[in-house]
Design an enzyme around this catalytic site. Structure first.
Site, PDB file in Angstrom:
ATOM      1  N   CYS A   2     -45.486   3.560  24.033  1.00 37.72           N
ATOM      2  CA  CYS A   2     -46.456   4.382  24.129  1.00 37.72           C
ATOM      3  C   CYS A   2     -46.882   4.956  22.640  1.00 37.72           C
ATOM      4  O   CYS A   2     -45.663   5.791  22.528  1.00 37.72           O
ATOM      5  CB  CYS A   2     -47.678   5.244  24.688  1.00 37.72           C
ATOM      6  SG  CYS A   2     -47.048   4.562  26.402  1.00 37.72           S
ATOM      7  N   ARG A  27     -43.780   0.964  19.681  1.00 38.22           N
ATOM      8  CA  ARG A  27     -44.210   1.891  20.545  1.00 38.22           C
ATOM      9  C   ARG A  27     -44.344   0.634  21.787  1.00 38.22           C
ATOM     10  O   ARG A  27     -44.124   1.538  22.813  1.00 38.22           O
ATOM     11  CB  ARG A  27     -44.697   2.492  20.162  1.00 38.22           C
ATOM     12  CG  ARG A  27     -43.751   4.106  19.027  1.00 38.22           C
ATOM     13  CD  ARG A  27     -44.120   5.403  19.085  1.00 38.22           C
ATOM     14  NE  ARG A  27     -44.441   6.098  20.067  1.00 38.22           N
ATOM     15  CZ  ARG A  27     -43.076   6.595  20.340  1.00 38.22           C
ATOM     16  NH1 ARG A  27     -41.833   7.070  19.539  1.00 38.22           N
ATOM     17  NH2 ARG A  27     -42.430   7.623  21.396  1.00 38.22           N
ATOM     18  N   TRP A  73     -48.058   1.026  26.612  1.00 38.32           N
ATOM     19  CA  TRP A  73     -46.456   0.473  27.044  1.00 38.32           C
ATOM     20  C   TRP A  73     -46.694   0.861  28.548  1.00 38.32           C
ATOM     21  O   TRP A  73     -46.480   1.865  28.821  1.00 38.32           O
ATOM     22  CB  TRP A  73     -44.818   0.545  26.701  1.00 38.32           C
ATOM     23  CG  TRP A  73     -44.030  -0.414  26.843  1.00 38.32           C
ATOM     24  CD1 TRP A  73     -43.762  -1.457  26.593  1.00 38.32           C
ATOM     25  CD2 TRP A  73     -43.559   0.297  28.247  1.00 38.32           C
ATOM     26  NE1 TRP A  73     -42.484  -1.923  26.701  1.00 38.32           N
ATOM     27  CE2 TRP A  73     -42.208  -1.174  27.900  1.00 38.32           C
ATOM     28  CE3 TRP A  73     -43.020   0.922  29.310  1.00 38.32           C
ATOM     29  CZ2 TRP A  73     -41.482  -1.238  29.331  1.00 38.32           C
ATOM     30  CZ3 TRP A  73     -42.366   1.209  29.897  1.00 38.32           C
ATOM     31  CH2 TRP A  73     -41.135  -0.059  30.110  1.00 38.32           C
ATOM     32  N   ASN A  99     -47.956   9.730  26.935  1.00 35.85           N
ATOM     33  CA  ASN A  99     -46.773   8.537  26.338  1.00 35.85           C
ATOM     34  C   ASN A  99     -46.238   9.665  27.542  1.00 35.85           C
ATOM     35  O   ASN A  99     -45.619  11.248  27.266  1.00 35.85           O
ATOM     36  CB  ASN A  99     -46.746   9.050  25.422  1.00 35.85           C
ATOM     37  CG  ASN A  99     -45.366   8.548  24.495  1.00 35.85           C
ATOM     38  OD1 ASN A  99     -44.666   8.163  25.700  1.00 35.85           O
ATOM     39  ND2 ASN A  99     -44.647   8.924  24.001  1.00 35.85           N
ATOM     40  N   GLY A 100     -45.653   8.562  28.410  1.00 36.97           N
ATOM     41  CA  GLY A 100     -44.940   9.788  28.836  1.00 36.97           C
ATOM     42  C   GLY A 100     -44.857   9.335  30.435  1.00 36.97           C
ATOM     43  O   GLY A 100     -45.622   8.064  31.107  1.00 36.97           O
ATOM     44  N   GLU A 484     -24.059  -8.656  20.951  1.00 34.17           N
ATOM     45  CA  GLU A 484     -25.514  -8.083  20.257  1.00 34.17           C
ATOM     46  C   GLU A 484     -25.910  -9.186  19.651  1.00 34.17           C
ATOM     47  O   GLU A 484     -27.825  -9.244  19.502  1.00 34.17           O
ATOM     48  CB  GLU A 484     -24.993  -7.453  19.287  1.00 34.17           C
ATOM     49  CG  GLU A 484     -25.779  -7.003  17.693  1.00 34.17           C
ATOM     50  CD  GLU A 484     -27.131  -6.518  18.590  1.00 34.17           C
ATOM     51  OE1 GLU A 484     -27.076  -5.409  19.336  1.00 34.17           O
ATOM     52  OE2 GLU A 484     -28.382  -6.188  18.263  1.00 34.17           O
ATOM     53  N   LYS A 488     -30.393 -10.002  20.684  1.00 40.46           N
ATOM     54  CA  LYS A 488     -31.441 -10.319  19.681  1.00 40.46           C
ATOM     55  C   LYS A 488     -31.656 -12.005  20.303  1.00 40.46           C
ATOM     56  O   LYS A 488     -33.219 -11.637  20.143  1.00 40.46           O
ATOM     57  CB  LYS A 488     -30.834 -10.689  18.350  1.00 40.46           C
ATOM     58  CG  LYS A 488     -29.553  -9.455  17.413  1.00 40.46           C
ATOM     59  CD  LYS A 488     -30.688  -8.508  17.387  1.00 40.46           C
ATOM     60  CE  LYS A 488     -31.369  -7.342  18.229  1.00 40.46           C
ATOM     61  NZ  LYS A 488     -30.424  -6.332  17.679  1.00 40.46           N
ATOM     62  N   GLU A 491     -34.497 -11.157  22.911  1.00 42.15           N
ATOM     63  CA  GLU A 491     -35.146 -10.294  23.027  1.00 42.15           C
ATOM     64  C   GLU A 491     -36.606 -10.496  22.309  1.00 42.15           C
ATOM     65  O   GLU A 491     -37.361 -10.964  22.489  1.00 42.15           O
ATOM     66  CB  GLU A 491     -34.725  -8.989  21.897  1.00 42.15           C
ATOM     67  CG  GLU A 491     -34.413  -7.808  22.710  1.00 42.15           C
ATOM     68  CD  GLU A 491     -33.978  -7.047  22.159  1.00 42.15           C
ATOM     69  OE1 GLU A 491     -34.174  -5.633  21.847  1.00 42.15           O
ATOM     70  OE2 GLU A 491     -32.807  -6.455  20.989  1.00 42.15           O
ATOM     71  N   HIS A 507     -13.283 -17.527  33.266  1.00 43.97           N
ATOM     72  CA  HIS A 507     -12.973 -17.070  34.692  1.00 43.97           C
ATOM     73  C   HIS A 507     -14.603 -16.662  35.101  1.00 43.97           C
ATOM     74  O   HIS A 507     -14.698 -16.028  36.192  1.00 43.97           O
ATOM     75  CB  HIS A 507     -13.011 -15.097  34.500  1.00 43.97           C
ATOM     76  CG  HIS A 507     -11.428 -14.998  33.967  1.00 43.97           C
ATOM     77  ND1 HIS A 507     -10.212 -15.840  34.893  1.00 43.97           N
ATOM     78  CD2 HIS A 507     -11.274 -14.345  32.695  1.00 43.97           C
ATOM     79  CE1 HIS A 507      -9.243 -15.150  34.603  1.00 43.97           C
ATOM     80  NE2 HIS A 507      -9.271 -14.727  33.271  1.00 43.97           N
ATOM     81  N   LYS A 606     -40.049   0.316  21.009  1.00 45.69           N
ATOM     82  CA  LYS A 606     -39.638   0.303  20.257  1.00 45.69           C
ATOM     83  C   LYS A 606     -38.588   2.057  20.801  1.00 45.69           C
ATOM     84  O   LYS A 606     -36.744   1.564  20.901  1.00 45.69           O
ATOM     85  CB  LYS A 606     -39.668   0.091  18.963  1.00 45.69           C
ATOM     86  CG  LYS A 606     -38.813   0.495  17.892  1.00 45.69           C
ATOM     87  CD  LYS A 606     -37.659  -0.436  17.536  1.00 45.69           C
ATOM     88  CE  LYS A 606     -36.758   0.305  16.406  1.00 45.69           C
ATOM     89  NZ  LYS A 606     -35.893  -0.767  16.363  1.00 45.69           N
TER      90      LYS A 606
HETATM   91  O1  M6R Z   1     -33.009   4.148  19.681  1.00 44.10           O
HETATM   92  P1  M6R Z   1     -32.335   4.022  20.560  1.00 44.10           P
HETATM   93  O2  M6R Z   1     -31.255   3.025  19.220  1.00 44.10           O
HETATM   94  O3  M6R Z   1     -31.789   4.757  20.743  1.00 44.10           O
HETATM   95  O4  M6R Z   1     -32.359   2.502  20.953  1.00 44.10           O
HETATM   96  C1  M6R Z   1     -31.868   2.212  21.383  1.00 44.10           C
HETATM   97  C2  M6R Z   1     -32.637   0.382  22.482  1.00 44.10           C
HETATM   98  O5  M6R Z   1     -33.860   0.892  23.516  1.00 44.10           O
HETATM   99  C3  M6R Z   1     -32.541  -0.462  21.207  1.00 44.10           C
HETATM  100  O6  M6R Z   1     -31.249  -0.561  20.610  1.00 44.10           O
HETATM  101  C4  M6R Z   1     -32.626  -2.239  22.170  1.00 44.10           C
HETATM  102  O7  M6R Z   1     -31.766  -2.061  22.990  1.00 44.10           O
HETATM  103  C5  M6R Z   1     -33.814  -2.683  21.284  1.00 44.10           C
HETATM  104  N1  M6R Z   1     -34.399  -3.121  21.574  1.00 44.10           N
HETATM  105  C6  M6R Z   1     -32.057  -3.435  20.502  1.00 44.10           C
HETATM  106  O8  M6R Z   1     -32.883  -4.997  19.998  1.00 44.10           O
END
Ligand code: M6R
Length: 611
Positions: A2, A27, A73, A99-100, A484, A488, A491, A507, A606
Site C-alpha cells: 500500500c 507498492r 494491496w 498501510n499494514g 532467479e 522472474k 512473476e 531425482h 514491491k
Molecule cells: O525489498 P526486498 O529485497 O526485501 O524484497 C524481497 C522480495 O519481496 C523481492 O525480492 C521479491 O521477491 C521481488 N518481487 C522479486 O522480483
C-alpha cells in the site's frame, strides 16, 4: 505494501496526491482513493489503478489544500470500491488511510458491534478508525489523544494518516512497522510511504520511527512518542534526483532498470574498489572487521530475489572466507526457534529495507545477541537503521516490482565484503585476491556487452512465449541464478517455472521433460561446466528444448542447445552478475508479448510490509 500520500499547505492538494500515488503504485495497485478537506470531507475511491480513479474525477470540484491518498494491496477484504481507502468514520467526520495489518481487528470489531457500530467495508482499517472515534467520544479528548490511546490497544503494523473535518489544516500520522517519510517545504508538508511523491518539492525529509506520532500542519511538524513526549525531528537531505524515479524513455521501469545495470554496478563499486592498488574501502566492514572475521557462523536472511543473492553469497563466503554459512528465508526464520549465538553474524539483504519478515527476523536474531550487517538499497530504510552496520548497494530507486538491478548490486556488495573478510582472515592468496578484484572491476563493461543482446533475446521470447512451463537449471554459483530466472518468469509472465540444481533434476523434475518443455541451462564456464554439459545431454536425449546461457565461444554447449544466450567470460564468482541478465530480459519480453503490465504484475507489490 500500500502506498500512502498526504499534503497540507498552500498548493492544490489533489494533483500532488494523484501524482504521488502514481509513483507509489509499485507498492500496490488494486484500488485507489483520495480524501480532501474543503468545507467538509470529500472522499473519492475506486477499485483499480490510480489512472482509473483520476479519469473518473475529471470535471469534479477537487479544490482543497489538504488531503490524503492511498493505493492499495489488499489484505483484509477483496479489492473493491467499498474496501478501497480512505475510510470514513461512523460520524463521517474522520477519514483515514492505512498501510499494514491490525492483527486484533476482529476483537476490536466485536467490541464496537456491541456498542452499535456498523461497518461499510471488510477492512481492519475501518475498525481502527471507528475505535479511535469511539475513544474520542467516550473520553472527551482530542483526536491526537484518542489515537494514542487506540494505538496502545492495537497489535500489528501500521502507518496511518488521519484527517478531521473539524481541523481542516492538520494531518495526524502514526507509524509502526511500515515506512513513513515527511517532506518539509516552506509553509507546507508532504507525507509518503517513500520520498518519491515529494521529490520535486523538497529535498528535506524526516523519517518517522516506530511508535511515533506526527501532527502535521502547513507550518508546523510535531513529533511525539506514544507517551506524549515531544521528539526533535531529525531532518535529512535526500540524495535522489527526479530522473531516477521516471521511466526515461523506456516502456517500463523494469526495462529501464535492467538496462541501468552496467551503471548501477559501477556506482556500487565506485569509491570502494581499487583493482590496481588492491584495495576495497567499506567503512561498515572495516569498523567491524573483528566481528566479521571471527564470526562462528554467517546466517543470511532475506526474501525473494534478495534471498537468491544470499544463496550466491553463501557459495562465495564459504569459498573465500571459509566461514560456515546458512541462508534462511526470513519468513521461516522468524517463526522458528532458531539457534543463534552471540558470535554469529547475520547478513540481512533487502532492496527496500522494509520487508516485514526480514525486519522481524533481524529483531529475533538481535535479541539472541547476533551482530547484524545490512545489505540494503534504500537509504534510511528500516532495515538500514536497525542493522548494527552495513553497506548500501547504491542501485538507485528500483520501481519495477520484479527486482533486477538490486540483485546485481547486492552481488557486487556481497562479493566485496567477502573479499575483505577473506583478505583479513588470510583465507585467500594474493594472486586470487588481485585477480578477483580485477574481475569485479571489469563487470560493468561486461554487463554493457550482455545488454547489447537485448534484441536477440526478444526473438527468443517470441519463440518460447507460448510454453506452458519452463525449467531452469544450474550448478554451483549458477544454481541461484536458475532460481532467479524462474522467479522472474513466474512473476511477470505468469508462466509456471521451476529452478533446480541441474544435478537434482534426475531425482524428479526430469519426469516433466518432453518435446514441449523449454529447459533453460545457466551453463557459463566454471568448475562444474562438464557436469552441466552432461545434464544438457540428458535433457536433449529426452527431447527437451535446451536454451542455454553460455560463455561466448563455447561452441560445444551451443551445439547441444536449441537456442543460446552468450555472455562474456568471467570468473565463476562474479559470473552470476552476467548470467542473470539474459534471464531478466527473457522474462521481460515474454511478459510484454503476453500483454501483461510487467511493472505491476498481478497480486504482487514491491515492498512486502505485511507478513
Ligand atoms: O525489498 P526486498 O529485497 O526485501 O524484497 C524481497 C522480495 O519481496 C523481492 O525480492 C521479491 O521477491 C521481488 N518481487 C522479486 O522480483
Amino acid at each position: 505494501m500500500c502506498g500512502i500520500v498526504g499534503y497540507t499547505g498552500p498548493r492544490e492538494a489533489y494533483p500532488i496526491i494523484i501524482k504521488g500515488l502514481q509513483r507509489l503504485e509499485y507498492r500496490g495497485y488494486d484500488s485507489t482513493g483520495v480524501a480532501l478537506l474543503n468545507h467538509g470531507l470529500h472522499v473519492f475511491k475506486k477499485k483499480g489503478k490510480v489512472a482509473e480513479l483520476a479519469e473518473t474525477l475529471v470535471g469534479e470540484n477537487l479544490h482543497a489544500h489538504i488531503g490524503i491518498g492511498h493505493t492499495r494491496w489488499a489484505t483484509h477484504g477483496e479489492p473493491s470500491d467499498r474496501n478501497a481507502h480512505p475510510h470514513t468514520s461512523a460520524s463521517g467526520k474522520l477519514a483515514m488511510i492505512h498501510n499494514g495489518i491490525i492483527e486484533n481487528y476482529a476483537q476490536l470489531k466485536q467490541e464496537l458491534i456491541k456498542k452499535g457500530y456498523t461497518f461499510k467495508s471488510d477492512t481492519d482499517t475501518e475498525v481502527l478508525l471507528n475505535f479511535i472515534e469511539d475513544i474520542r467520544k467516550n473520553n472527551q479528548c482530542n483526536l491526537e489523544e484518542a489515537l494514542r490511546i487506540a494505538l496502545k490497544r492495537v497489535t500489528g503494523a501500521y502507518v496511518i494518516l488521519l484527517i478531521d473535518e473539524d481541523d481542516p489544516e492538520t494531518i495526524i500520522a502514526a507509524r509502526k512497522g511500515s515506512p513513513l517519510v515527511i517532506g518539509i517545504g516552506k509553509g507546507e508538508h508532504f507525507l509518503g510511504s517513500d520520498a518519491s511523491p515529494m521529490l520535486e518539492y523538497t529535498k528535506e525529509v524526516v523519517y518517522v520511527n516506530d511508535y511515533e506520532l506526527a501532527i502535521v500542519k502547513p507550518d508546523q511538524l510535531i513529533l511525539k512518542n506514544l507517551g506524549n513526549e515531544k521528539i526533535t525531528p531529525f531532518v535529512q537531505k535526500l540524495d535522489i534526483e527526479l530522473a531516477a524515479i521516471e521511466k526515461g524513455g523506456y516502456d517500463h521501469f523494469m526495462l529501464k532498470e535492467i538496462n541501468e545495470q552496467a551503471d548501477t554496478v559501477f556506482d556500487c563499486l565506485r569509491g570502494r574498489l581499487d583493482a590496481e592498488k588492491g584495495t576495497i574501502t567499506m567503512a561498515g566492514v572495516e569498523n567491524n572487521i573483528e566481528k566479521l572475521t571471527k564470526a562462528n557462523r554467517i546466517i543470511i536472511i532475506a526474501c525473494g530475489t534478495s534471498w537468491h543473492a544470499g544463496l550466491v553469497a553463501e557459495y562465495i563466503f564459504e569459498e573465500l572466507c571459509r566461514t560456515p554459512v546458512e541462508v534462511e528465508y526470513a519468513s521461516e526464520f522468524r517463526y522458528r526457534n532458531p539457534v543463534v549465538h552471540p558470535g554469529d553474524v547475520i547478513f540481512a539483504i533487502s532492496q527496500s529495507g522494509e520487508t516485514a519478515d526480514t525486519l522481524v527476523a533481524i529483531e529475533k536474531a538481535k535479541q539472541q545477541g547476533a551482530f547484524i550487517f545490512g545489505v540494503v538499497n534504500v537509504v534510511g530504510s528500516s532495515i538500514a537503521r536497525t542493522s548494527h552496520a552495513g553497506a548500501y548497494t547504491h542501485a538507485g530507486p528500483e520501481i519495477g516490482v520484479a527486482s533486477t538491478k538490486a540483485f546485481t548490486a547486492q552481488l557486487a556488495v556481497l562479493t566485496m565484503v567477502a573479499l575483505k573478510i577473506a583478505k583479513q582472515k588470510g583465507t585467500i592468496d594474493e594472486e586470487r585476491y588481485m585477480h578477483l578484484l580485477q574481475e569485479l572491476h571489469d563487470i560493468p563493461a561486461k554487463i554493457a556487452e550482455v545488454l547489447k543482446s537485448s534484441e536477440k533475446i526478444k526473438l527468443l521470447a517470441e519463440k518460447y512465449k507460448d510454453a506452458r512451463d519452463f525449467l531452469y537449471l544450474g550448478r554451483g554459483y549458477n544454481f541461484p541464478v536458475a532460481l532467479e530466472g524462474a522467479l522472474k518468469l513466474k512473476e511477470i509472465s505468469y508462466i509456471h517455472a521451476e529452478g533446480y540444481p541441474a544435478a537434482e533434476m534426475k531425482h524428479g523434475p526430469i519426469a516433466l521433460v518432453d518435446e514441449s518443455l523449454p529447459v533453460v541451462f545457466v551453463a557459463t564456464k566454471d568448475k562444474y561446466h562438464e557436469k552441466v554439459v552432461s545434464n544438457m545431454q540428458e535433457i536433449k536425449a529426452r527431447k527437451g528444448r535446451v536454451i542455454s546461457v553460455v560463455t561466448e565461444g563455447d561452441d560445444h554447449s551451443a551445439s547441444l542447445s536449441e537456442s543460446i544466450m552468450p555472455v562474456p567470460a568471467a570468473d565463476e564468482i562474479v559470473a552470476p552478475m552476467l548470467s542473470v541478465i539474459p534471464l531478466q530480459l527473457l522474462a521481460y519480453y515474454i511478459g510484454v508479448m503476453k500483454g501483461y503490465d510487467v511493472d505491476k504484475p498481478r497480486n504482487l507489490a514491491k515492498s512486502v510490509t505485511v507478513e
